[in-house]
Structures are given as C-alpha cells and as structure tokens.
Design a protein around this motif. Structure first.
Motif, PDB file in Angstrom:
ATOM      1  N   UNK A  49      63.811  59.829  52.798  1.00 10.59           N
ATOM      2  CA  UNK A  49      63.280  58.868  53.542  1.00 10.59           C
ATOM      3  C   UNK A  49      62.963  57.624  52.694  1.00 10.59           C
ATOM      4  N   UNK A  50      63.440  56.693  53.163  1.00  6.69           N
ATOM      5  CA  UNK A  50      63.290  55.207  52.424  1.00  6.69           C
ATOM      6  C   UNK A  50      63.332  53.892  53.241  1.00  6.69           C
ATOM      7  N   UNK A  51      63.428  52.869  52.567  1.00  8.59           N
ATOM      8  CA  UNK A  51      63.373  51.617  53.225  1.00  8.59           C
ATOM      9  C   UNK A  51      64.738  51.461  54.342  1.00  8.59           C
ATOM     10  N   UNK A  52      64.140  51.001  55.361  1.00  8.84           N
ATOM     11  CA  UNK A  52      65.312  51.176  56.564  1.00  8.84           C
ATOM     12  C   UNK A  52      66.538  50.155  55.934  1.00  8.84           C
ATOM     13  N   UNK A  53      67.597  50.682  56.275  1.00  8.73           N
ATOM     14  CA  UNK A  53      68.959  49.959  56.130  1.00  8.73           C
ATOM     15  C   UNK A  53      69.290  49.810  54.461  1.00  8.73           C
ATOM     16  N   UNK A  54      68.643  50.722  53.701  1.00 10.99           N
ATOM     17  CA  UNK A  54      68.867  50.519  52.341  1.00 10.99           C
ATOM     18  C   UNK A  54      70.316  51.391  52.276  1.00 10.99           C
ATOM     19  N   UNK A  66      56.147  46.566  49.373  1.00 11.95           N
ATOM     20  CA  UNK A  66      56.256  45.426  50.385  1.00 11.95           C
ATOM     21  C   UNK A  66      57.100  45.985  51.571  1.00 11.95           C
ATOM     22  N   UNK A  67      57.776  46.900  51.461  1.00 10.35           N
ATOM     23  CA  UNK A  67      58.652  47.300  53.005  1.00 10.35           C
ATOM     24  C   UNK A  67      57.774  47.774  54.043  1.00 10.35           C
ATOM     25  N   UNK A  68      58.168  47.562  55.092  1.00  7.88           N
ATOM     26  CA  UNK A  68      57.380  47.722  56.443  1.00  7.88           C
ATOM     27  C   UNK A  68      58.091  48.773  57.324  1.00  7.88           C
ATOM     28  N   UNK A  90      49.706  63.786  59.555  1.00  7.51           N
ATOM     29  CA  UNK A  90      49.148  63.069  60.485  1.00  7.51           C
ATOM     30  C   UNK A  90      48.869  61.481  59.980  1.00  7.51           C
ATOM     31  N   UNK A  91      49.994  60.820  59.417  1.00  5.01           N
ATOM     32  CA  UNK A  91      49.575  59.525  59.064  1.00  5.01           C
ATOM     33  C   UNK A  91      51.211  58.970  58.842  1.00  5.01           C
ATOM     34  N   UNK A  92      51.152  57.762  58.420  1.00  7.97           N
ATOM     35  CA  UNK A  92      52.718  56.999  58.563  1.00  7.97           C
ATOM     36  C   UNK A  92      53.185  57.507  57.403  1.00  7.97           C
ATOM     37  N   UNK A  93      54.251  58.242  57.333  1.00  6.31           N
ATOM     38  CA  UNK A  93      55.129  58.833  55.883  1.00  6.31           C
ATOM     39  C   UNK A  93      56.044  57.632  55.734  1.00  6.31           C
TER      40      UNK A  93
END
Length: 192
Positions: A49-54, A66-68, A90-93
């Motif tokens: 799982x990583x930064x979207x679009x990478x 800094x990624x959201x 139960x958190x944002x991974x």
C-alpha cells in the motif's frame, strides 16, 4: 499521554498464514531501500500500500509523511491474509510494506523523525520471518519480536537492526494515523 518506546500490542496474527502470503509473492522483485547510507547489505521492500498514483518503484516504497491519499498496490491483491491483518486495524492505514533484511545485513542506527504518537503517526511491525540472531535495538536496548506478534515502536528514537542469522528477517510494516482506537490500543498494551 507519553507511551513507552516499545509496546507489544494485544493483537496476534497467524504466523503460518503470514508466511503463506509472503510465499505467494516469491516471484515479485524486492526493491532495494533507497536510503543507502542507512544500511549495509540487502535491505529491501515490497510495497503493499502506498501513495496513490505512485508507479516508480522508489515512490511506491517511500512512506511520504506529507501524502494524503493512499491505495493498495497490485501485490496486495494476491494476499488474502495480509488484507485480513490490515482490516484488523480500526484506523487509517497509510503505507504498508514488506521489509526484508537478509543474513549479514545491518540497518545502521537512525531515527525516523515523523513517526511518533505525539505527531499523529505510528509504525507497527508484524514479524513474518525472523531468527534468534536478529538484533533490533531501540534506544540501545534489544527488542525481540516473534512471528505473528504486533509491535508499536517509537521510531523517532534511535534504532538499528542487525541480522546475524541465516534466515531473512521479513516484517509486515504499516504506518497508520493515530486515532482514538490507536490510543486505546496503546493504553491497553501499556497497562494504563
């Protein structure tokens, strides 16, 4: 609230199923960690799982503070048990990686300044393969982690790892945003 620098969390995962998902990725190339000054030998990563679009390998394994926006990589799709493990949080991974340190390799002492509960981010380690000769040190003291256990480590503090054994050390490593569930988990682990 200040927590100890290491906490074994009240979570456990099946070491056999973890190893099974690791084995499913045996044909996937490991990516050498890009911070080469921090290690000697082979410290490498498979991004789950990583930064979207990478799409560049280095960007796929980089845990960008800094990624959201984050997304699963194609490698995670083949790993049903890894997906179950992640669903237990139960958190944002945010980023999730397999991190391998081969025999004879060393991660030199360093600090990851953005990984601290007080700064809103935690890194959880779930060992998959290890051996008695792996020396993970945090603030100079050894942390022994068994396959299937889950650990909060305050990695904004100095830490290092040496694999003096004959088997790879592979951890499932996830970075998560601190929320009330994470705080309760840490309080439970600390006995507060």
């Amino acid at each position: 609230m200040v927590f100890p620098d290491r906490l074994q969390l009240p979570l456990s995962f099946d070491p056999v199923l973890l190893r099974g998902d690791l084995d499913r990725l045996s044909s996937v190339d490991w990516i050498s960690h890009f911070v080469t000054q921090n290690y000697e030998g082979d410290w490498s990563v498979i991004p789950l799982r990583g930064v979207a679009g990478a799409s560049h390998p280095v960007m796929m394994i980089y845990s960008d503070p800094t990624a959201t926006a984050f997304e699963d990589t194609p490698m995670l799709a083949a790993c049903g048990y890894f997906r179950e493990v992640l669903a237990a949080f139960a958190c944002e991974v945010q980023s999730v990686r397999l991190m391998r340190l081969t025999p004879g390799s060393v991660i030199k002492e360093h600090s990851d300044n953005d990984l601290d509960v007080a700064k809103g981010a935690v890194r959880i380690h779930i060992p998959i393969t290890t051996n008695p000769e792996v020396e993970f040190r945090l603030n100079g003291a050894r942390v022994v982690m068994a396959p299937g256990s889950a650990w909060y480590l305050r990695l904004s503090d100095p830490h290092s790892v040496a694999n003096r054994g004959v088997e790879d050390r592979v951890h499932l490593v996830l970075d998560a945003v601190v929320n009330d569930w994470v705080r309760r988990l840490l309080r439970d682990a600390a006995g507060y």
